[in-house]
Design a protein around this motif. Sequence first.
Motif, PDB file in Angstrom:
ATOM      1  N   GLU A  51       0.823  -1.206   0.000  1.00 53.86           N
ATOM      2  CA  GLU A  51       0.000   0.000   0.000  1.00 53.86           C
ATOM      3  C   GLU A  51       0.860   1.259   0.000  1.00 53.86           C
ATOM      4  OE1 GLU A  51      -3.053   0.280   2.906  1.00 53.86           O
ATOM      5  OE2 GLU A  51      -3.979  -1.605   2.319  1.00 53.86           O
ATOM      6  N   PRO A  52       0.310   2.339  -0.556  1.00 54.71           N
ATOM      7  CA  PRO A  52       1.022   3.610  -0.487  1.00 54.71           C
ATOM      8  C   PRO A  52       1.001   4.146   0.937  1.00 54.71           C
ATOM      9  CG  PRO A  52      -1.109   3.876  -1.556  1.00 54.71           C
ATOM     10  CD  PRO A  52      -0.921   2.421  -1.307  1.00 54.71           C
ATOM     11  N   PRO A  53       1.762   5.188   1.220  1.00 53.47           N
ATOM     12  CA  PRO A  53       1.756   5.771   2.567  1.00 53.47           C
ATOM     13  C   PRO A  53       0.341   6.172   2.983  1.00 53.47           C
ATOM     14  CG  PRO A  53       3.490   6.736   1.226  1.00 53.47           C
ATOM     15  CD  PRO A  53       2.655   5.890   0.314  1.00 53.47           C
ATOM     16  N   SER A  54       0.062   6.086   4.254  1.00 50.73           N
ATOM     17  CA  SER A  54      -1.284   6.381   4.753  1.00 50.73           C
ATOM     18  C   SER A  54      -1.730   7.797   4.384  1.00 50.73           C
ATOM     19  CB  SER A  54      -1.369   6.158   6.265  1.00 50.73           C
ATOM     20  OG  SER A  54      -0.418   6.953   6.931  1.00 50.73           O
ATOM     21  N   ALA A  55      -0.817   8.768   4.361  1.00 53.48           N
ATOM     22  CA  ALA A  55      -1.180  10.140   3.997  1.00 53.48           C
ATOM     23  C   ALA A  55      -1.670  10.199   2.542  1.00 53.48           C
ATOM     24  CB  ALA A  55       0.013  11.073   4.182  1.00 53.48           C
ATOM     25  N   ALA A  56      -1.054   9.434   1.648  1.00 57.60           N
ATOM     26  CA  ALA A  56      -1.479   9.410   0.247  1.00 57.60           C
ATOM     27  C   ALA A  56      -2.843   8.741   0.114  1.00 57.60           C
ATOM     28  CB  ALA A  56      -0.446   8.690  -0.610  1.00 57.60           C
ATOM     29  N   LEU A  57      -3.052   7.669   0.861  1.00 53.22           N
ATOM     30  CA  LEU A  57      -4.354   6.996   0.839  1.00 53.22           C
ATOM     31  C   LEU A  57      -5.450   7.944   1.311  1.00 53.22           C
ATOM     32  CD1 LEU A  57      -3.642   3.400   2.171  1.00 53.22           C
ATOM     33  CD2 LEU A  57      -4.497   4.035  -0.074  1.00 53.22           C
ATOM     34  N   ALA A  59      -5.471  11.227   1.345  1.00 51.30           N
ATOM     35  CA  ALA A  59      -5.667  12.330   0.399  1.00 51.30           C
ATOM     36  C   ALA A  59      -6.453  11.884  -0.833  1.00 51.30           C
ATOM     37  CB  ALA A  59      -4.321  12.904  -0.028  1.00 51.30           C
ATOM     38  N   SER A  60      -6.396  10.596  -1.185  1.00 52.43           N
ATOM     39  CA  SER A  60      -7.078  10.112  -2.385  1.00 52.43           C
ATOM     40  C   SER A  60      -8.529   9.734  -2.141  1.00 52.43           C
ATOM     41  CB  SER A  60      -6.328   8.907  -2.954  1.00 52.43           C
ATOM     42  OG  SER A  60      -6.469   7.791  -2.098  1.00 52.43           O
ATOM     43  N   GLY A  62     -12.356   9.669  -1.819  1.00 51.80           N
ATOM     44  CA  GLY A  62     -13.389  10.504  -2.400  1.00 51.80           C
ATOM     45  C   GLY A  62     -13.067  11.042  -3.781  1.00 51.80           C
ATOM     46  N   HIS A  63     -11.960  10.570  -4.371  1.00 51.52           N
ATOM     47  CA  HIS A  63     -11.584  11.075  -5.696  1.00 51.52           C
ATOM     48  C   HIS A  63     -11.777  10.024  -6.784  1.00 51.52           C
ATOM     49  CE1 HIS A  63     -10.116  14.953  -4.386  1.00 51.52           C
ATOM     50  NE2 HIS A  63      -9.586  14.333  -3.349  1.00 51.52           N
ATOM     51  N   GLY A  64     -12.687   9.095  -6.583  1.00 50.68           N
ATOM     52  CA  GLY A  64     -13.058   8.150  -7.635  1.00 50.68           C
ATOM     53  C   GLY A  64     -12.149   6.951  -7.767  1.00 50.68           C
ATOM     54  N   ASP A  65     -12.269   6.321  -8.922  1.00 45.35           N
ATOM     55  CA  ASP A  65     -11.563   5.079  -9.233  1.00 45.35           C
ATOM     56  C   ASP A  65     -10.073   5.335  -9.439  1.00 45.35           C
ATOM     57  OD1 ASP A  65     -10.941   2.495  -9.983  1.00 45.35           O
ATOM     58  OD2 ASP A  65     -11.801   2.673 -11.979  1.00 45.35           O
ATOM     59  N   HIS A  66      -9.251   4.427  -8.908  1.00 44.97           N
ATOM     60  CA  HIS A  66      -7.801   4.570  -9.056  1.00 44.97           C
ATOM     61  C   HIS A  66      -7.213   3.426  -9.878  1.00 44.97           C
ATOM     62  CE1 HIS A  66      -7.936   7.882  -6.302  1.00 44.97           C
ATOM     63  NE2 HIS A  66      -8.621   7.140  -5.475  1.00 44.97           N
TER      64      HIS A  66
END
Length: 137
Positions: A51-57, A59-60, A62-66
Amino acid sequence: DGLPDWADPEGMLLASRRARLTDPPIIVKMRELVKGKPNVLSLAQGVVHWEPPSAALEASRGHGDHGYTPGAGVAPLVDALTEKIHRENGLVKSSVMATAGANQAYANLALLLLDAGDRAAVFSPFYFNHVSSVRDE
């Protein structure tokens, strides 16, 4: 009958010549080479298994499909990039495409610029899909 669209009634493949000439994916070969080898990390495909860093998760959220997105990109991102290049770079007669990665961008570019019969050069080293994208057979 349960047969896929690309098989005849006897189950024989009806793949195009272009498809038959395409090299098998190197990713599969690399996966087999490193299978069962401790302390070996394959960089054959750009897929991370952590997984990416928790801060990146956070921040992402509510911004749709990744995952993989439409070929031209997610509309709000394309719109924002178009506005940016118009405003900051003065490129007003241009289009923007935001792809899922470099491989998709390459394929899109080949489809955009090359017609049947056009010639293209692919320099080594290259990814197998680069040849498939420009092959006209």
